[in-house]
Every structure is written in structure tokens, then in C-alpha cells.
Write a protein that holds these residues in place. Structure first.
Motif, PDB file in Angstrom:
ATOM      1  N   VAL A 178     -22.631-115.288   4.577  1.00 43.41           N
ATOM      2  CA  VAL A 178     -23.364-114.031   4.376  1.00 43.41           C
ATOM      3  C   VAL A 178     -22.405-112.851   4.409  1.00 43.41           C
ATOM      4  CG1 VAL A 178     -25.088-112.478   5.384  1.00 43.41           C
ATOM      5  CG2 VAL A 178     -25.532-114.940   5.282  1.00 43.41           C
ATOM      6  N   ALA A 179     -21.460-112.852   5.363  1.00 43.87           N
ATOM      7  CA  ALA A 179     -20.490-111.761   5.453  1.00 43.87           C
ATOM      8  C   ALA A 179     -19.652-111.669   4.186  1.00 43.87           C
ATOM      9  CB  ALA A 179     -19.589-111.967   6.675  1.00 43.87           C
ATOM     10  N   ALA A 180     -19.272-112.836   3.640  1.00 41.62           N
ATOM     11  CA  ALA A 180     -18.476-112.840   2.411  1.00 41.62           C
ATOM     12  C   ALA A 180     -19.275-112.312   1.227  1.00 41.62           C
ATOM     13  CB  ALA A 180     -17.973-114.256   2.123  1.00 41.62           C
ATOM     14  N   VAL A 181     -20.554-112.665   1.164  1.00 37.95           N
ATOM     15  CA  VAL A 181     -21.402-112.179   0.063  1.00 37.95           C
ATOM     16  C   VAL A 181     -21.530-110.662   0.124  1.00 37.95           C
ATOM     17  CG1 VAL A 181     -23.767-112.144  -0.833  1.00 37.95           C
ATOM     18  CG2 VAL A 181     -22.692-114.319  -0.207  1.00 37.95           C
ATOM     19  N   TRP A 182     -21.806-110.117   1.314  1.00 38.09           N
ATOM     20  CA  TRP A 182     -21.929-108.651   1.430  1.00 38.09           C
ATOM     21  C   TRP A 182     -20.613-107.971   1.085  1.00 38.09           C
ATOM     22  CZ3 TRP A 182     -26.467-109.184   0.753  1.00 38.09           C
ATOM     23  CH2 TRP A 182     -27.444-109.558   1.658  1.00 38.09           C
ATOM     24  N   SER A 183     -19.493-108.578   1.525  1.00 32.00           N
ATOM     25  CA  SER A 183     -18.187-107.987   1.230  1.00 32.00           C
ATOM     26  C   SER A 183     -17.911-107.990  -0.270  1.00 32.00           C
ATOM     27  CB  SER A 183     -17.099-108.764   1.974  1.00 32.00           C
ATOM     28  OG  SER A 183     -15.824-108.254   1.693  1.00 32.00           O
ATOM     29  N   ARG A 184     -18.307-109.077  -0.931  1.00 29.96           N
ATOM     30  CA  ARG A 184     -18.069-109.174  -2.373  1.00 29.96           C
ATOM     31  C   ARG A 184     -18.945-108.196  -3.151  1.00 29.96           C
ATOM     32  NH1 ARG A 184     -15.491-112.859  -5.433  1.00 29.96           N
ATOM     33  NH2 ARG A 184     -16.132-113.137  -7.609  1.00 29.96           N
ATOM     34  N   MET A 185     -20.164-108.003  -2.689  1.00 29.82           N
ATOM     35  CA  MET A 185     -21.080-107.083  -3.368  1.00 29.82           C
ATOM     36  C   MET A 185     -20.691-105.626  -3.144  1.00 29.82           C
ATOM     37  SD  MET A 185     -24.819-108.843  -2.753  1.00 29.82           S
ATOM     38  CE  MET A 185     -25.649-107.682  -3.847  1.00 29.82           C
ATOM     39  N   GLY A 186     -20.040-105.351  -2.008  1.00 28.71           N
ATOM     40  CA  GLY A 186     -19.601-103.992  -1.735  1.00 28.71           C
ATOM     41  C   GLY A 186     -20.751-102.998  -1.751  1.00 28.71           C
ATOM     42  N   PRO A 187     -20.639-101.918  -2.508  1.00 29.57           N
ATOM     43  CA  PRO A 187     -21.697-100.895  -2.525  1.00 29.57           C
ATOM     44  C   PRO A 187     -22.983-101.366  -3.203  1.00 29.57           C
ATOM     45  CG  PRO A 187     -19.980-100.381  -4.130  1.00 29.57           C
ATOM     46  CD  PRO A 187     -19.472-101.529  -3.311  1.00 29.57           C
ATOM     47  N   ARG A 188     -22.943-102.530  -3.866  1.00 28.35           N
ATOM     48  CA  ARG A 188     -24.144-103.041  -4.542  1.00 28.35           C
ATOM     49  C   ARG A 188     -25.024-103.869  -3.627  1.00 28.35           C
ATOM     50  NH1 ARG A 188     -23.018-106.758  -7.737  1.00 28.35           N
ATOM     51  NH2 ARG A 188     -20.807-107.051  -7.258  1.00 28.35           N
ATOM     52  N   GLN A 189     -24.595-104.077  -2.375  1.00 25.54           N
ATOM     53  CA  GLN A 189     -25.390-104.900  -1.472  1.00 25.54           C
ATOM     54  C   GLN A 189     -26.685-104.190  -1.093  1.00 25.54           C
ATOM     55  OE1 GLN A 189     -23.866-104.946   2.820  1.00 25.54           O
ATOM     56  NE2 GLN A 189     -22.024-104.339   1.669  1.00 25.54           N
ATOM     57  N   PRO A 190     -27.710-104.944  -0.712  1.00 24.54           N
ATOM     58  CA  PRO A 190     -29.007-104.338  -0.398  1.00 24.54           C
ATOM     59  C   PRO A 190     -28.912-103.343   0.761  1.00 24.54           C
ATOM     60  CG  PRO A 190     -29.186-106.737  -0.586  1.00 24.54           C
ATOM     61  CD  PRO A 190     -27.732-106.414  -0.591  1.00 24.54           C
ATOM     62  N   HIS A 191     -29.839-102.402   0.785  1.00 23.09           N
ATOM     63  CA  HIS A 191     -29.937-101.446   1.873  1.00 23.09           C
ATOM     64  C   HIS A 191     -30.280-102.193   3.161  1.00 23.09           C
ATOM     65  CE1 HIS A 191     -31.900 -98.153   4.229  1.00 23.09           C
ATOM     66  NE2 HIS A 191     -30.913 -97.455   3.711  1.00 23.09           N
ATOM     67  N   ALA A 192     -29.902-101.620   4.306  1.00 22.51           N
ATOM     68  CA  ALA A 192     -30.146-102.261   5.602  1.00 22.51           C
ATOM     69  C   ALA A 192     -31.612-102.630   5.790  1.00 22.51           C
ATOM     70  CB  ALA A 192     -29.687-101.333   6.731  1.00 22.51           C
ATOM     71  N   SER A 193     -32.527-101.771   5.332  1.00 23.99           N
ATOM     72  CA  SER A 193     -33.953-102.051   5.497  1.00 23.99           C
ATOM     73  C   SER A 193     -34.375-103.276   4.697  1.00 23.99           C
ATOM     74  CB  SER A 193     -34.789-100.839   5.080  1.00 23.99           C
ATOM     75  OG  SER A 193     -34.587-100.540   3.705  1.00 23.99           O
ATOM     76  N   ASN A 194     -33.770-103.477   3.518  1.00 24.26           N
ATOM     77  CA  ASN A 194     -34.110-104.651   2.713  1.00 24.26           C
ATOM     78  C   ASN A 194     -33.535-105.929   3.323  1.00 24.26           C
ATOM     79  OD1 ASN A 194     -35.766-103.732   0.625  1.00 24.26           O
ATOM     80  ND2 ASN A 194     -34.030-102.946  -0.534  1.00 24.26           N
ATOM     81  N   LYS A 195     -32.348-105.844   3.920  1.00 29.33           N
ATOM     82  CA  LYS A 195     -31.790-107.013   4.595  1.00 29.33           C
ATOM     83  C   LYS A 195     -32.713-107.440   5.736  1.00 29.33           C
ATOM     84  CE  LYS A 195     -26.939-105.753   3.734  1.00 29.33           C
ATOM     85  NZ  LYS A 195     -25.684-105.332   4.383  1.00 29.33           N
ATOM     86  N   ILE A 196     -33.192-106.461   6.492  1.00 30.42           N
ATOM     87  CA  ILE A 196     -34.109-106.755   7.588  1.00 30.42           C
ATOM     88  C   ILE A 196     -35.410-107.347   7.053  1.00 30.42           C
ATOM     89  CG2 ILE A 196     -35.533-105.657   9.371  1.00 30.42           C
ATOM     90  CD1 ILE A 196     -33.144-103.740   9.839  1.00 30.42           C
ATOM     91  N   ALA A 197     -35.913-106.780   5.953  1.00 30.77           N
ATOM     92  CA  ALA A 197     -37.149-107.288   5.348  1.00 30.77           C
ATOM     93  C   ALA A 197     -36.973-108.731   4.876  1.00 30.77           C
ATOM     94  CB  ALA A 197     -37.564-106.396   4.177  1.00 30.77           C
ATOM     95  N   PHE A 198     -35.825-109.034   4.239  1.00 34.97           N
ATOM     96  CA  PHE A 198     -35.559-110.410   3.803  1.00 34.97           C
ATOM     97  C   PHE A 198     -35.572-111.358   5.005  1.00 34.97           C
ATOM     98  CE2 PHE A 198     -32.797-108.580   0.162  1.00 34.97           C
ATOM     99  CZ  PHE A 198     -33.947-108.356  -0.592  1.00 34.97           C
ATOM    100  N   GLY A 199     -34.974-110.911   6.113  1.00 40.69           N
ATOM    101  CA  GLY A 199     -34.953-111.747   7.309  1.00 40.69           C
ATOM    102  C   GLY A 199     -36.348-112.047   7.824  1.00 40.69           C
ATOM    103  N   VAL A 200     -37.224-111.035   7.839  1.00 42.43           N
ATOM    104  CA  VAL A 200     -38.598-111.229   8.305  1.00 42.43           C
ATOM    105  C   VAL A 200     -39.337-112.205   7.387  1.00 42.43           C
ATOM    106  CG1 VAL A 200     -40.795-110.099   8.815  1.00 42.43           C
ATOM    107  CG2 VAL A 200     -38.652-108.950   9.380  1.00 42.43           C
ATOM    108  N   VAL A 201     -39.156-112.054   6.080  1.00 41.91           N
ATOM    109  CA  VAL A 201     -39.816-112.960   5.127  1.00 41.91           C
ATOM    110  C   VAL A 201     -39.345-114.394   5.341  1.00 41.91           C
ATOM    111  CG1 VAL A 201     -40.001-113.585   2.684  1.00 41.91           C
ATOM    112  CG2 VAL A 201     -40.269-111.192   3.380  1.00 41.91           C
ATOM    113  N   LEU A 202     -38.044-114.580   5.522  1.00 43.19           N
ATOM    114  CA  LEU A 202     -37.529-115.935   5.757  1.00 43.19           C
ATOM    115  C   LEU A 202     -38.097-116.523   7.052  1.00 43.19           C
ATOM    116  CD1 LEU A 202     -33.796-115.475   4.705  1.00 43.19           C
ATOM    117  CD2 LEU A 202     -35.489-116.938   3.592  1.00 43.19           C
ATOM    118  N   GLY A 203     -38.247-115.680   8.082  1.00 42.80           N
ATOM    119  CA  GLY A 203     -38.870-116.158   9.318  1.00 42.80           C
ATOM    120  C   GLY A 203     -40.294-116.633   9.075  1.00 42.80           C
ATOM    121  N   GLY A 204     -41.061-115.859   8.300  1.00 45.70           N
ATOM    122  CA  GLY A 204     -42.423-116.261   7.974  1.00 45.70           C
ATOM    123  C   GLY A 204     -42.464-117.544   7.159  1.00 45.70           C
ATOM    124  N   LEU A 205     -41.542-117.671   6.203  1.00 43.76           N
ATOM    125  CA  LEU A 205     -41.499-118.880   5.377  1.00 43.76           C
ATOM    126  C   LEU A 205     -41.160-120.120   6.213  1.00 43.76           C
ATOM    127  CD1 LEU A 205     -39.674-117.563   2.161  1.00 43.76           C
ATOM    128  CD2 LEU A 205     -42.111-118.126   2.430  1.00 43.76           C
TER     129      LEU A 205
END
Length: 508
Positions: free
Chosen positions: A363-390
Motif C-alpha cells: 500500500v505504501a508503495a502504491v501511494w508513493s507511486r501515485m504521488g499527488p494522484r493518490q486519493p484524498h485522506a477521506s476517501n482512503k478512510i472511506a475505502f477502509g470502512v467499506v472493506l471492513g463492511g465487506l
């Protein structure tokens, strides 16, 4: 307001002890990092080994019959009491941070916390019901002192401009997950093959190893000789310590009277902890919103943080059940065999730590590779919540369509659930902690960890009530409804992303 130069300052600062300063920048002894990181990471390996190793078998111990060495609780009650224990740990952690700042200092807070944890595990190793509650009380107090202050000590290893800081914390969190992986393997095997108290003994020995290497490596730790960073004046200190000690004695005596009189039952104690976990963050936020020390811009950024705080509560409500309802489900309705090898049900909990160790660098490598194109912090948190529900919704499939409770699902269903949960944890915890430190008002900067721990306490407090339904409704209904609520919460945070990006600015 800037200070006067030293030569004109009538009250020059005393010369600081070199032990209080970060190591020199050329200290690269541990994978390019200060040697103190090895000491603190080693402590966390053993602390998580003991804490999560014990937690992986705690709910099974509660639910097992008295004849087999357990406490004979129903599954729902066992999960509820286990969650209440987690609530107490994180509530005490708020006080632990304050005690380190004002009274003990980080090094001594961690040391005494570790001693209390070890004593608690040794108490639980004694096969007597009363010692179980004494042990859990000691572990709660010790973890409350240790957990919020180890991370502070890691930060002290680096100067503010040291570019190794983020990588150092990454190594530190990997150590946490190594302990989370190893603990259930050892305690689970001993608990199932030798007896639950043997498993608790292993946790005690693990914490003892952690303390030994912590003290042995103390010379590499910045701040090891410091008193509290924001120590109270001597007169106030003495009065405060006296009040705290006296208050603890009075509360313990009052609680004992209530227990002996049949007023304070276990069920009522769980309810009290849940109520405190709800009231505490509400009070905390009200204080911050009303504080004159909070600037208007900081107050504006608190509003989006409430959304992220609640998202953390929803996700951790699911996450913490990896050590309660999911373990109960694995013990009764999952195969404990892979390629002909039989293993304890509590070993499933190790999968969570293994996935986080493996996935965190990815995950750290993906965010580093995406640089400024990575999702906003709120979307990362939202993705985490969705994965928890799934991860919970996935469990609806193998638990559905059975006429009784004697079915056995394949091991891969629970492993798959933990995979989703582990990835979600990586996404949410790293982004959530970062957002907490950036959005908290400057006047409350030293208490940001307390704010985060309150979200974990609230998640456990809610869990302590909801899990009572575990053995009262069908498994598909239990996992399906809770999972659906979590997914809906994650999608709601995604829908609010434009507003969150605007109001969280300049936090990315």
C-alpha cells in the motif's frame, strides 16, 4: 512570541541532559535508523504478542465450560465482556497520555505500564476466576500507560527535519503486526492443547521478554532520564498524585461493596463502560469547540474530523470483532484443518497480522507511486470502512442455507474475511492517525492520541452491546446487517468527499 537571546535572557534555559536529545543523525545502526528504534520495536513486538495473543483466546476462555477450565458464559456474553475489556483499555489510554505528560514522563510511563501488563498476565495464569478479573484490570491499566507513549518515544528518536522519520514509523508498525501474528499462534496452541491458563502464561513470559530488552536498550532512547515533558509544579504534583491514589482506593472500595451487595453485576459494568465511551468523546469535542484557545479556522476543520472520527468508530467496531465473534464462529462453524493439518481456531486471528505485515509495504508503495494522484485522506478512510463492511458481508455466504448450527465452512472464508479487514485497517489507520494529528487544534496537539483512542473506545463500547445479539439471531442476519451498515457508512463518507476536501484544506 519569540524568546530573547540567551545573553539577555534573565532566566536562561538549563542545559539539557544529552540523554534527552535525539541520537545524532549519523546513528544508522538498525536498518539505517537509530538503535533506539530496535528497542522500542522489540518492546511492541512482545507487547502485541502478549496483548493480542491473550485476546485471541480470551473470548474462547470466557465461553468454554467450567469443566474445561473456562468461565461458562454464553457466546454473546463472552463477546460482550471481551469488548468491555477493550473499551476499558482505550479509555485508560487517554489518562495514560496525560500521566506521561504531567507526572511520569514517557520512559517511566512505558516501564511501569509494561510491569503492570506482565503482572496482569501472570495473574491470569493462576486458575482462579477472581485472578482473571484482577489480571484484566492490571493489563488495562498497564496498556493505558504503555500504548499511547511508545509512539511518542519513537518520535523522539528523530529530529524534526530527519527524513527517516516516516520510514521509522513504518518499521515500528510492522513490528506491531509481527507481534499480532505470532501471539495467537503460541497462546492458541497452548490454550487448546494444555489449557487456557497456559496460554495466558505464554503472554506473561512474552511481556517479560519485552521489558527486559526495553530496560537493556534504554541507553539508546532519547528522553530516558527526562521527567514529564510538561511536569506539574512540585506542590501540585504531590497533591495530584495523592488525589489520584486516594481516588483509586475509594473507587476500588466502592466497587467492591457494590459487587458484594449484588448491585454492580458484570452486565451493569459493561453498560457503564459503554455509557462512558459515548459520553467521553462528546465532552471532548464540546470542550474543543468551545475553547477560546481554538482559532476559527481550527474550529472549522473540526467539523470534517467528526465525520472521520465516526468512520473510525464504524470500522473498528468491525475490526475488533476479529477477536470476538469471528473467533467464536471459527471455533464452532469453521474447519480447523488445512492440507491435513489441524490447528486451533484462535490461529485464525494470526491471519490478520500476517496480512497487515504483507500488505502495508504494498500500500505504501502504491501511494508513493501515485504521488499527488493518490486519493484524498477521506476517501482512503472511506475505502477502509467499506472493506471492513465487506469482510462481514462475505460471511453471509458460508453461514446461509443451513438447517442447523452443525455445519462447517472452509477455512478460506474466514481467511478471506481477514484479508479484506487487514487491507481496510491499513487504509484507515494510517490515514486516520495522520488526519488526527493535522486537524486537531494546536492547543490540543499533545492530546491528539487521546482523541484517536476515544474513537477506539467508542467502537468497543458499541460492540459490547451489539455482540449480545450474536447468539440470539442467525449468523447470516448478524453479519449481514452489521456489514451492510458499515458499507453504507463508507459510501456516505465517499459521497461527502467534496465537502470534506474543501473543509479539510490544506490537509490532503
Amino acid at each position: 512570541m519569540s524568546r530573547s537571546p540567551a545573553d539577555t535572557d534573565p532566566y536562561p534555559e538549563p542545559e539539557r541532559d544529552p540523554a534527552s536529545e535525539p541520537p545524532p543523525g549519523d546513528d544508522h545502526a538498525f536498518f539505517g535508523h537509530p538503535r533506539g528504534l530496535l528497542t522500542l520495536s522489540g518492546l511492541e513486538v512482545w507487547e502485541r504478542f502478549s496483548f493480542l495473543g491473550m485476546q485471541a483466546i480470551l473470548v474462547l476462555f470466557f465461553a468454554d465450560t467450567v469443566a474445561h477450565g473456562g468461565l461458562g458464559m454464553s457466546p454473546g456474553t463472552a463477546a460482550s465482556v471481551s469488548a468491555a475489556y477493550g473499551t476499558l483499555v482505550y479509555l485508560v489510554s487517554v489518562a495514560g497520555g496525560w500521566l506521561a505528560d504531567r507526572v511520569l514522563g514517557s520512559y517511566r510511563a512505558v516501564l511501569w505500564g509494561g510491569i503492570l501488563i506482565a503482572c496482569g498476565h501472570y495473574a491470569m495464569a493462576v486458575p482462579a476466576a477472581a485472578m482473571t478479573w484482577v489480571g484484566l484490570g492490571l493489563i488495562s491499566a498497564g496498556t493505558g500507560l504503555l500504548k499511547p507513549n511508545v509512539a511518542t518515544m519513537v518520535g523522539k528518536l528523530y529530529r524534526t527535519d530527519d527524513e527517516r522519520r516516516d520510514a521509522g514509523f513504518a518499521l515500528y508498525y510492522m513490528a506491531i503486526n509481527i507481534g499480532a501474528f505470532a501471539g495467537p499462534l503460541v497462546t492458541g496452541w497452548l490454550g487448546e492443547h494444555k489449557g487456557w491458563h497456559w496460554g495466558f502464561s505464554a503472554a506473561a513470559v512474552g511481556m517479560t521478554f519485552g521489558l527486559i530488552q526495553y530496560v537493556a536498550g534504554r541507553r539508546h532512547l532519547a528522553g530516558r532520564t527526562d521527567a514529564a515533558e510538561f511536569a506539574l509544579p512540585p506542590e501540585t504534583m504531590r497533591a495530584t498524585v495523592t488525589r489520584i491514589a486516594g481516588g483509586l482506593v475509594v473507587v476500588a472500595a466502592f466497587a467492591t461493596v457494590l459487587v458484594l451487595g449484588g448491585v454492580l453485576t458484570m452486565a451493569r459494568f459493561v453498560d457503564v463502560l459503554t455509557a462512558v465511551s459515548v459520553v467521553a468523546p462528546v465532552v471532548y469535542f464540546v470542550v474543543m469547540f468551545r475553547s477560546p484557545r481554538v482559532a476559527p479556522d481550527e474550529r472549522r476543520r473540526l467539523r470534517p474530523y467528526i465525520v472521520l472520527f465516526l468512520a473510525s468508530v464504524v470500522f473498528n467496531f468491525i475490526l475488533f470483532q476479529a477477536y470476538s465473534t469471528m473467533i467464536l464462529l471459527a471455533s464452532t462453524n469453521a474447519r480447523t484443518e488445512i492440507l491435513g493439518y489441524h490447528f486451533p481456531a484462535s490461529w485464525y486471528a494470526s491471519a490478520l497480522g500476517a496480512f497487515e505485515v504483507a500488505l502495508a509495504p504494498v500500500v505504501a508503495a502504491v501511494w508513493s507511486r501515485m504521488g499527488p494522484r493518490q486519493p484524498h485522506a477521506s476517501n482512503k478512510i472511506a475505502f477502509g470502512v467499506v472493506l471492513g463492511g465487506l469482510s462481514f458481508l462475505l460471511m453471509v455466504v458460508p453461514t446461509s442455507g443451513h438447517s442447523g448450527d452443525t455445519y462447517k465452512m472452509a477455512a478460506w472464508w474466514i481467511v478471506g474475511s481477514y484479508l479484506l479487514l487487514g487491507l481496510g485497517d491499513i487504509l484507515l489507520e494510517t490515514s486516520g492517525m495522520s488526519a488526527t494529528t493535522k486537524l486537531a487544534p494546536a492547543a490540543f496537539a499533545s492530546q491528539t492520541m487521546a482523541l484517536w483512542f476515544l474513537s477506539l473506545a467508542l467502537a468497543n463500547g458499541i460492540q459490547a452491546q451489539v455482540v449480545k445479539l450474536y447468539d440470539k439471531v442467525s449468523h447470516p442476519a448478524y453479519f449481514g446487517v452489521n456489514g451492510a451498515i458499515a458499507v453504507a457508512a463508507g459510501l456516505a463518507v465517499m459521497a461527502a468527499a467534496p465537502w470534506l476536501r474543501r473543509t479539510m484544506h490544506p490537509v490532503h
